[in-house]
Design a protein around this motif. Structure first.
Motif, PDB file in Angstrom:
ATOM      1  N   LEU A  47       0.841  -1.187   0.000  1.00  0.00           N
ATOM      2  CA  LEU A  47       0.000   0.000   0.000  1.00  0.00           C
ATOM      3  C   LEU A  47       0.880   1.243   0.000  1.00  0.00           C
ATOM      4  O   LEU A  47       1.951   1.255   0.620  1.00  0.00           O
ATOM      5  CB  LEU A  47      -0.905   0.043   1.247  1.00  0.00           C
ATOM      6  N   ILE A  48       0.420   2.286  -0.687  1.00  0.00           N
ATOM      7  CA  ILE A  48       1.145   3.550  -0.697  1.00  0.00           C
ATOM      8  C   ILE A  48       0.977   4.231   0.653  1.00  0.00           C
ATOM      9  O   ILE A  48      -0.132   4.325   1.190  1.00  0.00           O
ATOM     10  CB  ILE A  48       0.620   4.452  -1.822  1.00  0.00           C
ATOM     11  N   LEU A  49       2.071   4.704   1.210  1.00  0.00           N
ATOM     12  CA  LEU A  49       2.028   5.473   2.447  1.00  0.00           C
ATOM     13  C   LEU A  49       2.008   6.960   2.095  1.00  0.00           C
ATOM     14  O   LEU A  49       3.010   7.508   1.638  1.00  0.00           O
ATOM     15  CB  LEU A  49       3.244   5.168   3.334  1.00  0.00           C
ATOM     16  N   PRO A  50       0.866   7.629   2.286  1.00  0.00           N
ATOM     17  CA  PRO A  50       0.792   9.053   1.969  1.00  0.00           C
ATOM     18  C   PRO A  50       1.558   9.883   3.001  1.00  0.00           C
ATOM     19  O   PRO A  50       1.978   9.377   4.045  1.00  0.00           O
ATOM     20  CB  PRO A  50      -0.710   9.343   2.031  1.00  0.00           C
ATOM     21  N   ARG A  51       1.711  11.163   2.691  1.00  0.00           N
ATOM     22  CA  ARG A  51       2.436  12.062   3.592  1.00  0.00           C
ATOM     23  C   ARG A  51       1.825  12.054   4.996  1.00  0.00           C
ATOM     24  O   ARG A  51       2.534  12.144   5.999  1.00  0.00           O
ATOM     25  CB  ARG A  51       2.416  13.483   3.034  1.00  0.00           C
ATOM     26  N   SER A  52       0.487  11.939   5.058  1.00  0.00           N
ATOM     27  CA  SER A  52      -0.184  11.965   6.355  1.00  0.00           C
ATOM     28  C   SER A  52       0.240  10.810   7.255  1.00  0.00           C
ATOM     29  O   SER A  52       0.226  10.920   8.477  1.00  0.00           O
ATOM     30  CB  SER A  52      -1.704  11.938   6.159  1.00  0.00           C
TER      31      SER A  52
END
Length: 316
Positions: free
Chosen positions: A97-102
């Motif tokens: 899964l992509i880890l967003p900046r948040s």
């Protein structure tokens, strides 16, 4: 040091075990949702989830971490769980899964990734496959501080491994997984002691390891034998390189490259118990030693030929 761990396949499970065996406190594991697998397509937990449950580690399986994605409520619940779980750092290994900046900004010491290549070579989803396919002499593991770009973050530790002539993705994966487990333990020990230094990735030498598509597994016998041999090793165990003979896909699991001219590419030059299966290519010959027909088992060439005729045939 408290470590939240995010990962899914066996490569990640090896690293998780190394962290736990080294005494790190792991209050939470993130992994992909259970997926259908096997002939019965029953839901199956990931190797990381299986390890975590077997050792009493809490597990979360959000389908997304993006607040602006298709599942914002799920993502918000995951964010809240991460913020509520006391931890120092998040370790990520083949999570999927992509880890967003948040998310990247939640751990006090950031997110650290275990990547199976010597960055900046082979950023992306399939670094082990692509290194073998390209004929690289070596690969390795890079421990990297994560940022929003695709495997672009600064490097913290790296160590190389030779790619052996007989290496498949399966065999190289296992060696890299062990190395990754050792290096992440070393990195976190240095982080605890304040001795971990980040080094920006060089701008030169960037390559991308695109995800392997099943359509790539079809062998083009007009290519040279060396290229085909690398693809057979790179696509073992997934997706399994194959040639089509009389409409039947036959998987090639193990093959040696030998000199010689067999004429028309794809033509079966030899198919017997003594010589095995030898196939002509655009340049050189493939001596195929292990094959599989649909619904059958992987078999040595001599055993395979007892139930499948190849003499005089041609692979499309």
């Amino acid at each position: 040091m408290k470590v939240i761990f995010a990962g899914t396949p066996e490569f990640a499970a090896v690293a998780l075990a190394a962290l736990r065996d080294s005494g790190f406190d792991i209050p939470l594991v993130l992994t992909q949702p259970d997926r259908p697998a096997g002939r019965g397509m029953q839901l199956q937990a990931s190797p990381v989830k299986q390890y975590a449950l077997a050792h009493g580690i809490p597990v979360a399986q959000p389908v997304s971490l993006r607040l602006d994605g298709k599942h914002p409520q799920v993502a918000e619940e995951a964010h809240a769980l991460l913020r509520a779980t006391p931890h120092d750092v998040m370790v990520v290994a083949a999570y999927g899964l992509i880890l967003p900046r948040s998310v990247l900004g939640i751990p006090p010491l950031g997110c650290i990734n275990i990547h199976a290549s010597l960055l900046p070579r082979w950023r992306g989803a399939a670094p082990i496959h692509r290194a073998i396919e390209a004929g690289d002499a070596e690969t390795g593991v890079t421990i990297m501080q994560m940022e929003e770009g695709l495997d672009t973050g600064p490097m913290l530790l790296a160590e190389s491994l030779p790619i052996l002539p007989a290496d498949t993705t399966a065999s190289l994966h296992d060696r890299l997984a062990t190395l990754g487990g050792r290096l992440i333990v070393e990195a976190l020990r240095k982080l605890e002691q304040g001795g971990l230094r980040a080094e920006p990735q060089p701008e030169a030498g960037v390559t991308y390891a695109a995800k392997i598509g099943k359509e790539e597994a079809a062998l083009d016998f007009s290519l040279d034998a060396a290229t085909l041999g690398r693809r057979i090793r790179a696509f073992n165990p997934f997706p399994g390189a194959y040639g089509v003979c009389n409409g039947t896909p036959v998987k090639f699991w193990r093959a040696d490259v030998v000199p010689g001219d067999g004429g028309e590419p794809g033509r079966v030059v030899a198919a017997n118990g003594q010589d095995g299966v030898v196939v002509a290519t655009g340049s050189g010959l493939l001596h195929v030693r292990e094959l599989q027909k649909p619904g059958g088992k992987r078999l040595p060439a001599a055993e395979f030929l007892k139930g499948f005729r190849l003499e005089g045939e041609r692979f499309a």
